[in-house]
Write a protein that holds these residues in place. Sequence first.
Motif, PDB file in Angstrom:
ATOM      1  N   LEU A  56      11.350   1.585   1.255  1.00 32.42           N
ATOM      2  CA  LEU A  56      10.517   0.736   0.396  1.00 32.42           C
ATOM      3  C   LEU A  56      10.021   1.517  -0.826  1.00 32.42           C
ATOM      4  O   LEU A  56      10.015   0.998  -1.948  1.00 32.42           O
ATOM      5  N   LEU A  57       9.602   2.758  -0.602  1.00 32.87           N
ATOM      6  CA  LEU A  57       9.164   3.596  -1.720  1.00 32.87           C
ATOM      7  C   LEU A  57      10.311   3.813  -2.705  1.00 32.87           C
ATOM      8  O   LEU A  57      10.145   3.684  -3.924  1.00 32.87           O
ATOM      9  N   PHE A  58      11.484   4.138  -2.171  1.00 34.99           N
ATOM     10  CA  PHE A  58      12.649   4.413  -3.016  1.00 34.99           C
ATOM     11  C   PHE A  58      13.028   3.177  -3.829  1.00 34.99           C
ATOM     12  O   PHE A  58      13.232   3.263  -5.044  1.00 34.99           O
ATOM     13  N   GLU A  59      13.111   2.039  -3.165  1.00 39.90           N
ATOM     14  CA  GLU A  59      13.528   0.806  -3.857  1.00 39.90           C
ATOM     15  C   GLU A  59      12.551   0.413  -4.954  1.00 39.90           C
ATOM     16  O   GLU A  59      12.948  -0.161  -5.969  1.00 39.90           O
ATOM     17  N   HIS A  60      11.281   0.728  -4.765  1.00 38.32           N
ATOM     18  CA  HIS A  60      10.286   0.365  -5.773  1.00 38.32           C
ATOM     19  C   HIS A  60      10.228   1.393  -6.908  1.00 38.32           C
ATOM     20  O   HIS A  60      10.239   1.022  -8.083  1.00 38.32           O
ATOM     21  N   GLU A  96       0.848  -1.182   0.000  1.00 34.63           N
ATOM     22  CA  GLU A  96       0.000   0.000   0.000  1.00 34.63           C
ATOM     23  C   GLU A  96       0.890   1.240   0.000  1.00 34.63           C
ATOM     24  O   GLU A  96       1.357   1.695   1.045  1.00 34.63           O
ATOM     25  N   TRP A  97       1.136   1.780  -1.193  1.00 29.75           N
ATOM     26  CA  TRP A  97       2.059   2.896  -1.346  1.00 29.75           C
ATOM     27  C   TRP A  97       1.563   4.141  -0.623  1.00 29.75           C
ATOM     28  O   TRP A  97       2.357   4.877  -0.033  1.00 29.75           O
ATOM     29  N   ALA A  98       0.264   4.392  -0.674  1.00 32.51           N
ATOM     30  CA  ALA A  98      -0.293   5.571  -0.009  1.00 32.51           C
ATOM     31  C   ALA A  98      -0.033   5.507   1.495  1.00 32.51           C
ATOM     32  O   ALA A  98       0.275   6.529   2.122  1.00 32.51           O
ATOM     33  N   GLU A  99      -0.150   4.334   2.054  1.00 34.99           N
ATOM     34  CA  GLU A  99       0.109   4.168   3.492  1.00 34.99           C
ATOM     35  C   GLU A  99       1.567   4.472   3.811  1.00 34.99           C
ATOM     36  O   GLU A  99       1.878   5.127   4.817  1.00 34.99           O
ATOM     37  N   LEU A 100       2.480   4.019   2.959  1.00 36.05           N
ATOM     38  CA  LEU A 100       3.902   4.297   3.173  1.00 36.05           C
ATOM     39  C   LEU A 100       4.183   5.801   3.094  1.00 36.05           C
ATOM     40  O   LEU A 100       4.948   6.343   3.898  1.00 36.05           O
ATOM     41  N   ILE A 101       3.565   6.470   2.134  1.00 30.88           N
ATOM     42  CA  ILE A 101       3.744   7.916   2.029  1.00 30.88           C
ATOM     43  C   ILE A 101       3.205   8.592   3.286  1.00 30.88           C
ATOM     44  O   ILE A 101       3.807   9.522   3.820  1.00 30.88           O
ATOM     45  N   GLY A 102       2.073   8.105   3.788  1.00 31.50           N
ATOM     46  CA  GLY A 102       1.509   8.632   5.019  1.00 31.50           C
ATOM     47  C   GLY A 102       2.450   8.468   6.205  1.00 31.50           C
ATOM     48  O   GLY A 102       2.579   9.363   7.044  1.00 31.50           O
ATOM     49  N   LEU A 143      12.314  11.148  -5.758  1.00 29.68           N
ATOM     50  CA  LEU A 143      12.111  10.503  -4.460  1.00 29.68           C
ATOM     51  C   LEU A 143      12.460  11.451  -3.312  1.00 29.68           C
ATOM     52  O   LEU A 143      11.841  11.383  -2.244  1.00 29.68           O
ATOM     53  N   LEU A 144      13.390  12.342  -3.526  1.00 25.29           N
ATOM     54  CA  LEU A 144      13.683  13.356  -2.516  1.00 25.29           C
ATOM     55  C   LEU A 144      12.459  14.262  -2.329  1.00 25.29           C
ATOM     56  O   LEU A 144      12.091  14.610  -1.203  1.00 25.29           O
TER      57      LEU A 144
END
Length: 181
Positions: A21-25, A2-8, A52-53
């Motif tokens: 995890l976001l960066f690696e994906h 769940e990408w939105a959750e990670l951003i949250g 990503l920054l």
Amino acid sequence: MEWAELIGRVAAHGDRDAFKLLFEHFAPRVKGLLMKIGTDADTAEEIAQSTLLAVWRKAAQFDPSSGGAAAWIFTIARNLRIDAARRAVRQARTDQPGLIDDADDIVDSPEILMTRGEDVSRVAAALLRLSEEQSRVVRMSFIEERPHAEIAESLGIPLGTVKSRIRLAMSRLRDLLDEPT
């Protein structure tokens, strides 16, 4: 995932594991997409990292209800690519000052300006003759410069439908613009 959750989690707590995890994906996918559309590898890498920054810095600005996390991230990448292209053009102009001076001397004739205005009017009139569905996807794709997948998500229709509507609309526009005035 769940990408939105990670951003949250990044927004709320500066969660480095979520960001990792976001960066690696996304970093390799952003770089790959940029290279696919003609960006050189070094610039694509730089834009991917900057993207990503920006995700890290602007995570609190992400609105999960507005669209998917991937669309948000790729929009950031697209905007950074446009900015990089503009910087490159400005840099090329400053590296060759004679081009700027010569460009100032080029002025379009009134006939050319009038023809351009007529062309814009003809295209606008042709767009009005398209179906609402076709007109909407053409505007989103060519005027708003949104990717087909984002259009599909925004309109709640399959990606193939977006592509078909654009293809049919472009064919119809060609026919309409070829008609004698």
